[in-house]
Design a protein around this motif. Structure first.
Motif, PDB file in Angstrom:
ATOM      1  N   ALA A 204      36.713  37.084  44.180  1.00 51.33           N
ATOM      2  CA  ALA A 204      36.634  38.399  43.552  1.00 51.33           C
ATOM      3  C   ALA A 204      37.087  38.320  42.105  1.00 51.33           C
ATOM      4  N   ASP A 205      36.497  39.166  41.281  1.00 53.94           N
ATOM      5  CA  ASP A 205      36.914  39.233  39.879  1.00 53.94           C
ATOM      6  C   ASP A 205      38.357  39.714  39.814  1.00 53.94           C
ATOM      7  N   PRO A 206      39.187  39.052  39.040  1.00 52.86           N
ATOM      8  CA  PRO A 206      40.583  39.501  38.935  1.00 52.86           C
ATOM      9  C   PRO A 206      40.670  40.869  38.282  1.00 52.86           C
ATOM     10  N   SER A 207      41.601  41.664  38.762  1.00 54.89           N
ATOM     11  CA  SER A 207      41.790  42.991  38.190  1.00 54.89           C
ATOM     12  C   SER A 207      42.314  42.868  36.763  1.00 54.89           C
ATOM     13  N   PRO A 208      41.822  43.705  35.849  1.00 50.62           N
ATOM     14  CA  PRO A 208      42.320  43.637  34.463  1.00 50.62           C
ATOM     15  C   PRO A 208      43.796  44.025  34.415  1.00 50.62           C
ATOM     16  N   PRO A 209      44.560  43.385  33.563  1.00 51.25           N
ATOM     17  CA  PRO A 209      45.995  43.717  33.464  1.00 51.25           C
ATOM     18  C   PRO A 209      46.194  45.153  33.021  1.00 51.25           C
ATOM     19  N   GLN A 210      47.171  45.791  33.620  1.00 48.40           N
ATOM     20  CA  GLN A 210      47.477  47.177  33.273  1.00 48.40           C
ATOM     21  C   GLN A 210      48.250  47.232  31.956  1.00 48.40           C
TER      22      GLN A 210
END
Length: 213
Positions: A204-210
């Motif tokens: 899965a594509d990594p979630s963008p950093p908050q």
């Protein structure tokens, strides 16, 4: 109020005025308010069945009015915003969420096939039964996708298997396990030249950093 809304309200009031006198009094009314309303039966978990949940009119008169003998075309809430009085509805099973990565599913089902898929021993001509036993559960598992096998066929499954995959064995695996998909079918599907199929990514594509505020 808009004219169409006024007409709708008037029609509902007229319908209620006609139906209400023909309805028997509720248990609470007969017993001077001492009787308690019986709990409504729980709807089935799933399936294309008629449901009769209490609607607004049921709440007003204090008991349930059966739906009309019509085919249940509209879905029941929450798939449809409201339950329309007198109109049967059908329970709808929600669609499973889309598969976003293949590694968990392949890691779950492919280990029994690893020896066959990575072997170049000509004396081993067919996969073991424990490998074929995982093919049907893989196809039925909604948390993964059969198209994830294309990562094994195309050799981009990363370090999921202990050695490089034998391409001919990977393309013939389904057919040797009794599936209707031939090696040529698997090759064409996994090549996906016309982008007909949506093959989930291996990871899965990594979630963008908050962002910190």
């Amino acid at each position: 109020m808009a004219p169409s809304n006024k007409c709708t309200l008037v029609a509902l009031l007229v319908a209620f005025a006609v139906v209400a006198p023909m309805l028997p009094p509720s248990a609470a009314a007969r017993d001077g308010g001492a009787a308690k309303a019986a709990p409504a039966p729980a709807p089935p978990a799933s399936g294309d069945v008629r449901l009769h949940p209490m609607g607004l009119i049921d709440d007003i008169i204090g008991f349930h009015i059966p739906d009309l003998p019509l085919p249940p075309i509209l879905p029941c809430p929450p798939a449809f915003p409201i339950k329309i009085p007198f109109i049967p509805c059908r329970n709808v099973t929600p669609s499973p969420p889309p598969v976003t990565e293949c590694r968990p599913g392949l890691a779950k089902y492919m280990p029994p096939c690893a020896g066959f898929l990575t072997s170049n021993d000509s004396s081993v001509s067919s996969p073991p039964s424990r490998c074929c036993d995982v093919i049907e559960p893989l196809f039925q598992d909604k948390s993964t996708s059969p198209l994830c096998l294309c990562h094994v066929v195309n050799g981009d499954a990363g370090k999921l298997l202990p050695a490089p995959v034998n391409h001919m064995r990977a393309t013939s695996l389904l057919q040797q396990c009794g599936s209707e998909f031939t090696a040529d079918n698997v090759t064409d599907i996994c090549a996906n030249r016309d982008n007909v199929f949506i093959i989930p990514p291996m990871d899965a594509d990594p979630s963008p950093p908050q962002r910190r505020h």
